[in-house]
Design an enzyme around this catalytic site. Structure first.
Site, mmCIF file in Angstrom:
data_model
loop_
_atom_site.group_PDB
_atom_site.id
_atom_site.type_symbol
_atom_site.label_atom_id
_atom_site.label_comp_id
_atom_site.label_asym_id
_atom_site.label_seq_id
_atom_site.Cartn_x
_atom_site.Cartn_y
_atom_site.Cartn_z
ATOM 1 N N GLY A 130 5.809 -0.018 -2.887
ATOM 2 C CA GLY A 130 5.164 -1.334 -2.973
ATOM 3 C C GLY A 130 4.021 -1.329 -3.985
ATOM 4 N N LEU B 50 12.427 9.434 -4.361
ATOM 5 C CA LEU B 50 11.368 8.988 -5.267
ATOM 6 C C LEU B 50 10.164 9.924 -5.163
ATOM 7 C CD1 LEU B 50 11.547 5.200 -4.328
ATOM 8 C CD2 LEU B 50 12.627 6.321 -6.292
ATOM 9 N N LYS C 10 18.879 0.077 7.568
ATOM 10 C CA LYS C 10 18.953 -0.254 6.138
ATOM 11 C C LYS C 10 20.278 -0.955 5.806
ATOM 12 C CE LYS C 10 15.055 1.213 4.560
ATOM 13 N NZ LYS C 10 14.110 0.197 4.079
ATOM 14 N N TYR D 55 17.783 5.033 11.156
ATOM 15 C CA TYR D 55 17.120 4.469 9.980
ATOM 16 C C TYR D 55 18.164 3.901 9.011
ATOM 17 C CZ TYR D 55 14.300 4.625 5.664
ATOM 18 O OH TYR D 55 13.654 4.307 4.492
ATOM 19 N N LEU E 248 -1.326 -8.048 8.723
ATOM 20 C CA LEU E 248 -0.066 -8.703 9.079
ATOM 21 C C LEU E 248 0.911 -7.668 9.627
ATOM 22 C CD1 LEU E 248 1.839 -11.160 9.138
ATOM 23 C CD2 LEU E 248 2.406 -10.695 6.750
ATOM 24 N N ARG F 27 0.824 -1.215 0.000
ATOM 25 C CA ARG F 27 0.000 0.000 0.000
ATOM 26 C C ARG F 27 0.855 1.261 0.000
ATOM 27 N NH1 ARG F 27 -4.946 -0.447 4.178
ATOM 28 N NH2 ARG F 27 -6.492 -1.289 2.730
ATOM 29 N N LEU G 162 4.330 -6.833 10.522
ATOM 30 C CA LEU G 162 5.625 -7.426 10.172
ATOM 31 C C LEU G 162 6.655 -7.320 11.295
ATOM 32 C CD1 LEU G 162 5.790 -6.262 6.437
ATOM 33 C CD2 LEU G 162 5.346 -8.577 7.270
ATOM 34 N N HIS H 131 8.306 14.711 1.769
ATOM 35 C CA HIS H 131 9.561 14.990 1.082
ATOM 36 C C HIS H 131 9.394 16.217 0.181
ATOM 37 C CE1 HIS H 131 10.362 10.527 1.905
ATOM 38 N NE2 HIS H 131 11.212 11.213 2.621
ATOM 39 N N SER I 128 17.985 2.661 0.831
ATOM 40 C CA SER I 128 17.825 4.097 0.629
ATOM 41 C C SER I 128 19.210 4.735 0.471
ATOM 42 C CB SER I 128 17.112 4.657 1.857
ATOM 43 O OG SER I 128 17.353 6.032 1.968
ATOM 44 N N SER I 129 19.260 5.901 -0.171
ATOM 45 C CA SER I 129 20.552 6.563 -0.376
ATOM 46 C C SER I 129 21.151 7.068 0.939
ATOM 47 C CB SER I 129 20.404 7.727 -1.358
ATOM 48 O OG SER I 129 19.501 8.665 -0.829
ATOM 49 N N CYS I 130 20.339 7.107 2.012
ATOM 50 C CA CYS I 130 20.874 7.607 3.297
ATOM 51 C C CYS I 130 21.849 6.608 3.935
ATOM 52 C CB CYS I 130 19.753 7.957 4.261
ATOM 53 S SG CYS I 130 18.854 6.528 4.826
HETATM 54 N N1 LIG Z 1 9.926 7.369 -0.804
HETATM 55 C C1 LIG Z 1 11.190 7.564 -1.150
HETATM 56 O O1 LIG Z 1 11.582 8.651 -1.636
HETATM 57 C C2 LIG Z 1 12.184 6.450 -0.974
HETATM 58 C C3 LIG Z 1 13.486 6.715 -1.367
HETATM 59 C C4 LIG Z 1 14.423 5.739 -1.198
HETATM 60 C C5 LIG Z 1 14.068 4.520 -0.659
HETATM 61 N N2 LIG Z 1 12.796 4.260 -0.299
HETATM 62 C C6 LIG Z 1 12.526 2.945 0.298
HETATM 63 O O2 LIG Z 1 11.443 2.285 -0.292
HETATM 64 C C7 LIG Z 1 10.739 1.508 0.688
HETATM 65 C C8 LIG Z 1 9.280 1.866 0.662
HETATM 66 O O3 LIG Z 1 9.134 3.251 0.858
HETATM 67 P P1 LIG Z 1 7.758 4.015 0.552
HETATM 68 O O4 LIG Z 1 8.115 5.406 0.191
HETATM 69 O O5 LIG Z 1 6.912 3.201 -0.362
HETATM 70 O O6 LIG Z 1 7.136 4.030 2.008
HETATM 71 P P2 LIG Z 1 5.589 4.100 2.418
HETATM 72 O O7 LIG Z 1 4.811 4.763 1.331
HETATM 73 O O8 LIG Z 1 5.544 4.669 3.793
HETATM 74 O O9 LIG Z 1 5.166 2.570 2.467
HETATM 75 C C9 LIG Z 1 5.645 1.675 3.423
HETATM 76 C C10 LIG Z 1 4.640 0.570 3.591
HETATM 77 O O10 LIG Z 1 5.123 -0.350 4.579
HETATM 78 C C11 LIG Z 1 4.066 -0.658 5.471
HETATM 79 N N3 LIG Z 1 4.587 -0.980 6.787
HETATM 80 C C12 LIG Z 1 5.426 -0.235 7.536
HETATM 81 N N4 LIG Z 1 5.679 -0.841 8.706
HETATM 82 C C13 LIG Z 1 4.978 -2.009 8.680
HETATM 83 C C14 LIG Z 1 4.812 -3.067 9.613
HETATM 84 N N5 LIG Z 1 5.409 -3.039 10.805
HETATM 85 N N6 LIG Z 1 4.018 -4.108 9.272
HETATM 86 C C15 LIG Z 1 3.377 -4.120 8.081
HETATM 87 N N7 LIG Z 1 3.493 -3.144 7.152
HETATM 88 C C16 LIG Z 1 4.283 -2.098 7.464
HETATM 89 C C17 LIG Z 1 3.255 0.614 5.526
HETATM 90 O O11 LIG Z 1 1.962 0.349 5.999
HETATM 91 P P3 LIG Z 1 1.214 1.450 6.921
HETATM 92 O O12 LIG Z 1 1.211 2.716 6.117
HETATM 93 O O13 LIG Z 1 -0.128 0.866 7.172
HETATM 94 O O14 LIG Z 1 2.067 1.560 8.156
HETATM 95 C C18 LIG Z 1 3.275 1.058 4.059
HETATM 96 O O15 LIG Z 1 2.272 0.427 3.310
HETATM 97 C C19 LIG Z 1 11.416 1.809 2.021
HETATM 98 O O16 LIG Z 1 12.309 0.776 2.335
HETATM 99 C C20 LIG Z 1 12.184 3.085 1.768
HETATM 100 O O17 LIG Z 1 13.361 3.152 2.524
HETATM 101 C C21 LIG Z 1 11.839 5.203 -0.447
#
Ligand SMILES: NC(=O)c1ccc[n+]([C@@H]2O[C@H](COP(=O)([O-])OP(=O)(O)OC[C@H]3O[C@@H](n4cnc5c(N)ncnc54)[C@H](OP(=O)(O)O)[C@@H]3O)[C@@H](O)[C@H]2O)c1
Length: 339
Positions: A33, A187, A157, A153, A56, A29, A58, A200, A124-126
């Site tokens: 993802g 992203l 990672k 964080y 679920l 969601r 996690l 962001h 992530s780039s961090c």
């Molecule tokens: N966004 C960026 O710019 C960016 C850049 C670099 C890397 N990334 C990486 O990409 C990945 C996804 O990022 P995103 O931007 O898609 O984040 P996001 O939109 O916040 O999505 C994360 C998802 O993980 C779920 N989640 C978190 N904790 C959970 C738990 N304990 N159990 C079950 N589900 C859980 C969240 O569900 P809920 O919302 O219901 O908690 C949400 O659906 C991350 O690893 C992030 O580091 C993102």
């Protein structure tokens, strides 16, 4: 050149895939993802399993164990994570390190125990030191101090990358384990977080320029000098890169990585100044007022730019230019306001 063409040909040949394999997308969601699910469906995969956070947890080892024992997926995309901006990272460092370590440890370990051979971990780039040479290449990992605001964080990672590598090293030969990691740049796109305080830069600017347009505001003032440079990748490009890396033949992946340096950067290839970005967002939203900068506010690091040569050499490059991506992101934002 001939060698590169041969490599690309070999990669394409190696990508004949079973579309019925069972694929679990953790975090379906979220922005990343959901883009991975879209990409898998568009590619013709028919057996994608997902669970919401409510279905679920996690962080719960027993629940994750039971899920993997029941579902026994063939592949896992690990895009579930506790994600947030500087404010959230700084305010909840314990939750960020604990939550991410638990989620990824549970998913990676239970995936292994249930026989999953292929897993993709999203980092992530961090993970790179705050003073890493630009563009940041994969070798920069663990060469210096991290940015303190999101260190917990980033440490989680880095542990995720090292966990994938360790499972490959210990169980690669004996169990056929092949767990890979990709490190995306910033992203943006559908599913982004437009929260007024905790988003962001791109979603924050889209929101501000849209609100300024609606209110007929004569000026939008942006924090900082406008000179820092940042790189941005449209999330559907990120999803495409994730499938690409996951589907690469193992010999090819191994030829471009090391057992203890196995992650691959996913960037756009070039960056823009915040000033250029602000004007591009203003254009996408149709805001015609003045844009100014407040240099008394912090800029952050002068440049954050990924070196994506490795992935480019393997034959992948992004398709969505910033201008087009911003238009699509803005459209999605406007649609979300009415729905
Ligand atoms: N966004 C960026 O710019 C960016 C850049 C670099 C890397 N990334 C990486 O990409 C990945 C996804 O990022 P995103 O931007 O898609 O984040 P996001 O939109 O916040 O999505 C994360 C998802 O993980 C779920 N989640 C978190 N904790 C959970 C738990 N304990 N159990 C079950 N589900 C859980 C969240 O569900 P809920 O919302 O219901 O908690 C949400 O659906 C991350 O690893 C992030 O580091 C993102």
């Amino acid at each position: 050149m001939v060698l590169v063409l041969r490599l690309v040909k070999k990669i394409k040949k190696s990508m004949s895939i079973d579309l019925n394999q069972k694929i679990y997308v953790a975090g379906h969601r979220g922005m990343v993802g959901s883009a991975i699910v879209r990409a898998l469906e568009a590619r013709g995969f028919t057996n994608i399993i997902t669970k919401t956070h409510a279905q679920l947890e996690l962080e719960d080892q027993t629940a994750v164990k039971s899920f993997f024992e029941t579902e026994k997926p063939d592949q896992v995309y690990l895009a579930a994570a506790r994600v947030g901006g500087i404010y959230a990272n700084n305010t909840f460092p314990a939750e960020f390190i604990y939550g991410n370590l638990m989620v990824q440890s549970n998913v990676i370990h239970q995936a292994f125990l249930s026989g999953v051979k292929k897993l993709l971990f999203l980092g992530s780039s961090c993970i790179y030191p705050r003073l890493a040479p630009q563009p940041m290449s994969e070798e920069a990992l663990l060469t210096g101090k991290l940015e303190p605001t999101n260190e917990p964080y980033a440490i989680a990672k880095i542990a995720g990358i090292k966990m994938c590598e360790s499972y490959n090293r210990q169980y690669g030969q004996s169990h056929g384990v092949d767990y890979r990691s990709v490190m995306p740049t910033n992203l943006y796109g559908p599913g982004d977080n437009y929260h007024p305080e905790n988003s962001h830069v791109i979603p924050a600017l889209i929101r501000r320029f849209h609100e300024a347009k609606v209110a007929n505001a004569p000026e939008v003032v942006i924090w900082g000098t406008g000179t820092p440079r940042r790189e941005f990748l449209y999330v559907d490009d990120m999803a495409a890169a994730s499938l690409f890396v996951m589907q690469l033949d193992k010999t090819i992946y191994d030829s471009q990585t090391e057992p203890m340096q196995s992650h691959i950067n996913v960037g756009f290839g070039n960056d823009v100044t915040i000033n250029e970005l602000a004007h591009a967002v203003a254009k996408a939203t149709g805001y015609q007022g003045n844009i100014s900068f407040d240099p008394t506010k912090p800029d952050g690091s002068p440049r954050k730019w990924m070196n994506s040569e490795c992935l480019n050499k393997l034959g992948w490059s992004p398709k969505v230019a910033l201008e087009n991506g911003l238009q699509q992101a803005y459209q999605e934002y406007v649609d979300s306001l009415v729905s």
